[in-house]
Enzyme design. Structure first.
Site, PDB file in Angstrom:
ATOM      1  N   THR A  65       0.834  -1.274  -0.051  1.00 57.96           N
ATOM      2  CA  THR A  65      -0.098   0.188  -0.040  1.00 57.96           C
ATOM      3  C   THR A  65       0.760   1.306  -0.003  1.00 57.96           C
ATOM      4  OG1 THR A  65      -1.531   1.125   1.271  1.00 57.96           O
ATOM      5  CG2 THR A  65      -0.007  -0.283   2.543  1.00 57.96           C
ATOM      6  N   ASP A  66       0.202   2.282  -0.699  1.00 55.78           N
ATOM      7  CA  ASP A  66       1.117   3.624  -0.437  1.00 55.78           C
ATOM      8  C   ASP A  66       1.126   4.109   0.955  1.00 55.78           C
ATOM      9  OD1 ASP A  66      -1.552   4.340   0.011  1.00 55.78           O
ATOM     10  OD2 ASP A  66      -1.840   5.903  -1.626  1.00 55.78           O
ATOM     11  N   GLU A  67       0.318   3.382   1.779  1.00 60.46           N
ATOM     12  CA  GLU A  67       0.463   4.017   3.213  1.00 60.46           C
ATOM     13  C   GLU A  67       1.876   3.631   4.019  1.00 60.46           C
ATOM     14  OE1 GLU A  67      -2.741   3.492   5.828  1.00 60.46           O
ATOM     15  OE2 GLU A  67      -4.208   3.942   4.357  1.00 60.46           O
ATOM     16  N   TYR A 100      -1.515  -0.651  11.274  1.00 58.04           N
ATOM     17  CA  TYR A 100      -1.651  -1.031   9.949  1.00 58.04           C
ATOM     18  C   TYR A 100      -0.578  -0.781   9.002  1.00 58.04           C
ATOM     19  CZ  TYR A 100      -3.265  -1.426   5.087  1.00 58.04           C
ATOM     20  OH  TYR A 100      -3.356  -1.579   3.792  1.00 58.04           O
ATOM     21  N   LYS A 110       2.351  -3.422   7.072  1.00 56.18           N
ATOM     22  CA  LYS A 110       2.518  -3.664   5.769  1.00 56.18           C
ATOM     23  C   LYS A 110       3.950  -3.361   5.380  1.00 56.18           C
ATOM     24  CE  LYS A 110      -0.319  -4.485   3.213  1.00 56.18           C
ATOM     25  NZ  LYS A 110      -0.897  -5.725   2.584  1.00 56.18           N
TER      26      LYS A 110
HETATM   27  P1  NAD Z   1     -10.165  -6.402   2.772  1.00 55.65           P
HETATM   28  O1  NAD Z   1     -10.294  -6.454   4.322  1.00 55.65           O
HETATM   29  O2  NAD Z   1     -11.214  -5.968   2.104  1.00 55.65           O
HETATM   30  O3  NAD Z   1     -10.132  -7.932   2.724  1.00 55.65           O
HETATM   31  C1  NAD Z   1      -8.977  -8.808   3.032  1.00 55.65           C
HETATM   32  C2  NAD Z   1      -9.540 -10.251   2.963  1.00 55.65           C
HETATM   33  O4  NAD Z   1      -8.201 -11.005   3.527  1.00 55.65           O
HETATM   34  C3  NAD Z   1     -10.529 -10.644   3.543  1.00 55.65           C
HETATM   35  O5  NAD Z   1     -11.273 -11.626   2.680  1.00 55.65           O
HETATM   36  C4  NAD Z   1     -10.235 -11.603   4.748  1.00 55.65           C
HETATM   37  O6  NAD Z   1     -10.980 -12.501   5.063  1.00 55.65           O
HETATM   38  C5  NAD Z   1      -8.749 -12.066   4.301  1.00 55.65           C
HETATM   39  N1  NAD Z   1      -7.952 -12.311   5.436  1.00 55.65           N
HETATM   40  C6  NAD Z   1      -7.604 -11.553   6.825  1.00 55.65           C
HETATM   41  N2  NAD Z   1      -6.845 -12.399   7.259  1.00 55.65           N
HETATM   42  C7  NAD Z   1      -6.519 -13.480   6.662  1.00 55.65           C
HETATM   43  C8  NAD Z   1      -5.651 -14.476   7.160  1.00 55.65           C
HETATM   44  N3  NAD Z   1      -5.090 -14.517   8.331  1.00 55.65           N
HETATM   45  N4  NAD Z   1      -5.803 -15.689   6.273  1.00 55.65           N
HETATM   46  C9  NAD Z   1      -6.423 -15.673   5.237  1.00 55.65           C
HETATM   47  N5  NAD Z   1      -7.176 -14.605   4.880  1.00 55.65           N
HETATM   48  C10 NAD Z   1      -7.338 -13.526   5.495  1.00 55.65           C
HETATM   49  O7  NAD Z   1      -9.172  -5.723   2.290  1.00 55.65           O
HETATM   50  P2  NAD Z   1      -8.904  -5.129   0.964  1.00 55.65           P
HETATM   51  O8  NAD Z   1      -9.321  -3.698   0.924  1.00 55.65           O
HETATM   52  O9  NAD Z   1      -9.297  -5.899  -0.517  1.00 55.65           O
HETATM   53  O10 NAD Z   1      -7.234  -5.148   0.452  1.00 55.65           O
HETATM   54  C11 NAD Z   1      -6.559  -6.255   0.199  1.00 55.65           C
HETATM   55  C12 NAD Z   1      -5.055  -5.947   0.185  1.00 55.65           C
HETATM   56  O11 NAD Z   1      -4.685  -4.784  -0.526  1.00 55.65           O
HETATM   57  C13 NAD Z   1      -4.431  -5.677   1.781  1.00 55.65           C
HETATM   58  O12 NAD Z   1      -3.214  -6.473   1.523  1.00 55.65           O
HETATM   59  C14 NAD Z   1      -4.209  -4.320   1.732  1.00 55.65           C
HETATM   60  O13 NAD Z   1      -3.304  -3.944   2.586  1.00 55.65           O
HETATM   61  C15 NAD Z   1      -3.839  -4.018   0.313  1.00 55.65           C
HETATM   62  N6  NAD Z   1      -4.516  -2.471  -0.241  1.00 55.65           N
HETATM   63  C16 NAD Z   1      -5.546  -2.127   0.017  1.00 55.65           C
HETATM   64  C17 NAD Z   1      -6.084  -0.868  -0.625  1.00 55.65           C
HETATM   65  C18 NAD Z   1      -7.312  -0.360  -0.435  1.00 55.65           C
HETATM   66  O14 NAD Z   1      -7.745   0.517  -0.863  1.00 55.65           O
HETATM   67  N7  NAD Z   1      -8.441  -1.114   0.078  1.00 55.65           N
HETATM   68  C19 NAD Z   1      -5.195  -0.071  -1.192  1.00 55.65           C
HETATM   69  C20 NAD Z   1      -3.775  -0.695  -1.424  1.00 55.65           C
HETATM   70  C21 NAD Z   1      -3.494  -1.917  -0.743  1.00 55.65           C
HETATM   71  O1  DAU Z   2      -4.014   4.054   0.649  1.00 53.44           O
HETATM   72  C1  DAU Z   2      -4.333   2.746   0.544  1.00 53.44           C
HETATM   73  C2  DAU Z   2      -5.241   2.529   1.979  1.00 53.44           C
HETATM   74  O2  DAU Z   2      -6.543   2.757   1.643  1.00 53.44           O
HETATM   75  C3  DAU Z   2      -5.128   0.919   1.972  1.00 53.44           C
HETATM   76  O3  DAU Z   2      -3.855   0.446   2.250  1.00 53.44           O
HETATM   77  C4  DAU Z   2      -6.036   0.560   3.219  1.00 53.44           C
HETATM   78  O4  DAU Z   2      -6.018  -0.958   3.216  1.00 53.44           O
HETATM   79  C5  DAU Z   2      -7.530   1.029   2.917  1.00 53.44           C
HETATM   80  O5  DAU Z   2      -8.354   0.719   4.141  1.00 53.44           O
HETATM   81  C6  DAU Z   2      -7.310   2.666   2.530  1.00 53.44           C
HETATM   82  O6  DAU Z   2      -6.965   3.318   4.090  1.00 53.44           O
HETATM   83  P1  DAU Z   2      -7.651   4.606   4.376  1.00 53.44           P
HETATM   84  O7  DAU Z   2      -7.463   4.856   5.805  1.00 53.44           O
HETATM   85  O8  DAU Z   2      -7.340   5.839   3.427  1.00 53.44           O
HETATM   86  O9  DAU Z   2      -9.212   4.393   4.057  1.00 53.44           O
HETATM   87  P2  DAU Z   2     -10.503   4.740   4.834  1.00 53.44           P
HETATM   88  O10 DAU Z   2     -11.553   4.353   3.860  1.00 53.44           O
HETATM   89  O11 DAU Z   2     -10.515   4.124   6.316  1.00 53.44           O
HETATM   90  O12 DAU Z   2     -10.534   6.252   5.193  1.00 53.44           O
HETATM   91  C7  DAU Z   2     -10.461   7.247   3.810  1.00 53.44           C
HETATM   92  C8  DAU Z   2     -10.258   8.446   4.612  1.00 53.44           C
HETATM   93  O13 DAU Z   2     -11.676   8.892   4.830  1.00 53.44           O
HETATM   94  C9  DAU Z   2      -9.294   8.764   5.731  1.00 53.44           C
HETATM   95  O14 DAU Z   2      -8.712   9.908   5.475  1.00 53.44           O
HETATM   96  C10 DAU Z   2     -10.327   8.534   6.864  1.00 53.44           C
HETATM   97  C11 DAU Z   2     -11.541   9.391   6.333  1.00 53.44           C
HETATM   98  N1  DAU Z   2     -12.744   8.640   7.100  1.00 53.44           N
HETATM   99  C12 DAU Z   2     -12.914   7.366   7.080  1.00 53.44           C
HETATM  100  C13 DAU Z   2     -13.946   6.940   7.692  1.00 53.44           C
HETATM  101  C14 DAU Z   2     -14.348   5.315   7.581  1.00 53.44           C
HETATM  102  C15 DAU Z   2     -13.683   9.681   7.510  1.00 53.44           C
HETATM  103  O15 DAU Z   2     -13.477  10.927   7.439  1.00 53.44           O
HETATM  104  N2  DAU Z   2     -14.780   9.097   8.077  1.00 53.44           N
HETATM  105  C16 DAU Z   2     -14.964   7.722   8.025  1.00 53.44           C
HETATM  106  O16 DAU Z   2     -16.047   7.286   8.880  1.00 53.44           O
END
Ligand code: NAD
Ligand code: DAU
Length: 342
Positions: free
Chosen positions: A128-130, A156, A160
């Protein structure tokens, strides 16, 4: 195209499931094996259509379970492993960091040990970019590149970043053929309703307050999930072993502007917006420089935010059964814990 077996971990979650559908659609002669232990964020109903495909197998396994992972690798002899499985929600990591360190760091270690033993030709770590920390709002000229220092803010993102270091160590020490992608915020179908965009859509539909953290000016760099899946597809087939690729579409938006856009699309009043206490250690701005993946692999995002957000809202309107099932159960208890005192 050669036959390949690909293990996709975390394939019952948001991005993993979109990746499963992308791969099944694009490569009819690939076998896709989804490994997921179905935490609160994993939902088997998301994979309903995939389960009807003879090229698809679902295995309910925890990636930390070395014995079960070894058994699966012995059965499947995968060519490629793509690790999406993770605890992914920053707010939960602030409340309860332990499971994040266990899943997000130890999980990849278990998977890479198996890749080493079974001579898997590629381990791809979805990062992730985080991991880069954040950027100030008053320096729009700054972007994260692959050489930006790791500087994680939350448990988190620290977990990562640790996984990225372990992945690169497996390459350097054991010669494991790894790649890493670091993507910005995704949005689209099957996004779990605790994250900003689906939470705001669903609250607005119920005329519930829309909880915006702090001043709402935090900036995220949004990418339609299918574009992320296409980037990973390119990296696992054409990316250079040992390399990190940033993935992002230069689409920076302040949270408050996204929330207002959602309200406008749904015809709901801005009076639903409620500013609540800020997230602890809240990253101010993320912004990815995707030059490397563009120059080396020819990747470019295809879905513009204006179109992607309309498609996404439409998806939530048409798939109410999917999210109703989620918000009626465990998720409801979570919601009370997170927002009850805000
Ligand atoms: P998500 O939380 O929607 O899904 C995670 C999945 O992993 C779920 O199906 C969960 O059951 C499974 N999981 C969790 N722990 C596990 C374990 N111990 N064994 C097997 N399965 C397990 O997450 P997402 O948003 O789809 O993110 C997927 C990946 O992409 C993550 O690695 C996250 O760090 C990365 N990522 C997410 C974003 C985003 O914007 N959501 C952006 C960049 C990177
Ligand atoms: O940048 C990539 C990341 O994006 C991934 O690595 C993470 O897995 C994914 O969850 C996401 O993280 P963020 O923290 O950016 O996403 P989130 O949707 O939780 O929040 C987005 C922004 O919105 C953040 O600045 C917090 C804000 N927010 C979020 C929630 C849930 C609010 O203001 N109110 C809310 O209720």
């Amino acid at each position: 195209m050669d036959k390949k077996t690909i293990i996709v971990t975390g394939g019952a979650g948001f991005i993993g499931s979109n990746f499963v559908y992308h791969m099944l659609g694009k490569y009819p002669n690939y076998r896709i094996v989804c490994v997921d232990c179905l935490t609160y964020a994993g939902n088997l109903s998301t994979l309903k259509k995939a389960l009807e495909n003879p090229n698809f197998r679902f295995a309910k396994i925890d990636i930390r379970d070395a014995e079960a992972i070894d058994k699966l690798f012995a059965e499947e002899h995968p060519d490629i492993v793509v690790n999406f499985a993770a605890e992914s929600h920053v707010d939960r990591s602030i409340r309860d960091p332990k499971i994040f360190l266990e899943t997000n760091i130890m999980g990849p270690e278990v998977l890479m040990e198996a890749c080493k033993k079974y001579n898997v030709s590629r381990y791809h770590q979805v990062s992730t970019d985080e991991v880069y920390g954040d950027l100030p709002l008053d320096r729009p000229d700054l972007f994260f590149t692959e050489t930006t220092n790791l500087h994680a803010s939350s448990p988190y993102s620290a977990s990562k970043a640790s996984a990225d270091l372990v992945t690169l160590a497996y390459h350097r020490t054991y010669g494991l053929p790894v790649t890493i992608s670091r993507c910005s915020n995704n949005y689209g179908p099957y996004h779990f309703p605790e994250k900003l965009i689906p939470l705001m859509i669903i609250n607005a539909l119920h005329d519930k307050p829309l909880p915006v953290y702090g001043d709402g000016l935090n900036v995220r760099d949004w990418l339609y999930v299918e574009d992320h899946c296409k980037a990973i597809d390119l990296i696992i087939h054409n990316g250079k072993v040992g390399e990190v690729y940033n993935v992002g579409g230069h689409n920076e938006m302040a949270n408050i502007d996204i929330v207002k856009l959602i309200l406008k699309e749904l015809g709901k009043p801005e009076s639903l917006i409620t500013f609540v206490e800020d997230r602890k250690g809240h990253d101010r701005r993320y912004a990815i420089d995707p030059t490397k993946i563009h120059n080396e692999l020819g990747w470019l995002p295809e879905t513009k935010f204006a179109d992607g957000i309309v498609k996404t809202i439409k998806w939530y309107l048409e798939n109410e059964d999917w999210w109703q099932e989620i918000i009626s159960g465990d998720y409801q208890n979570y919601y009370e814990k997170m927002y009850g005192d805000k």
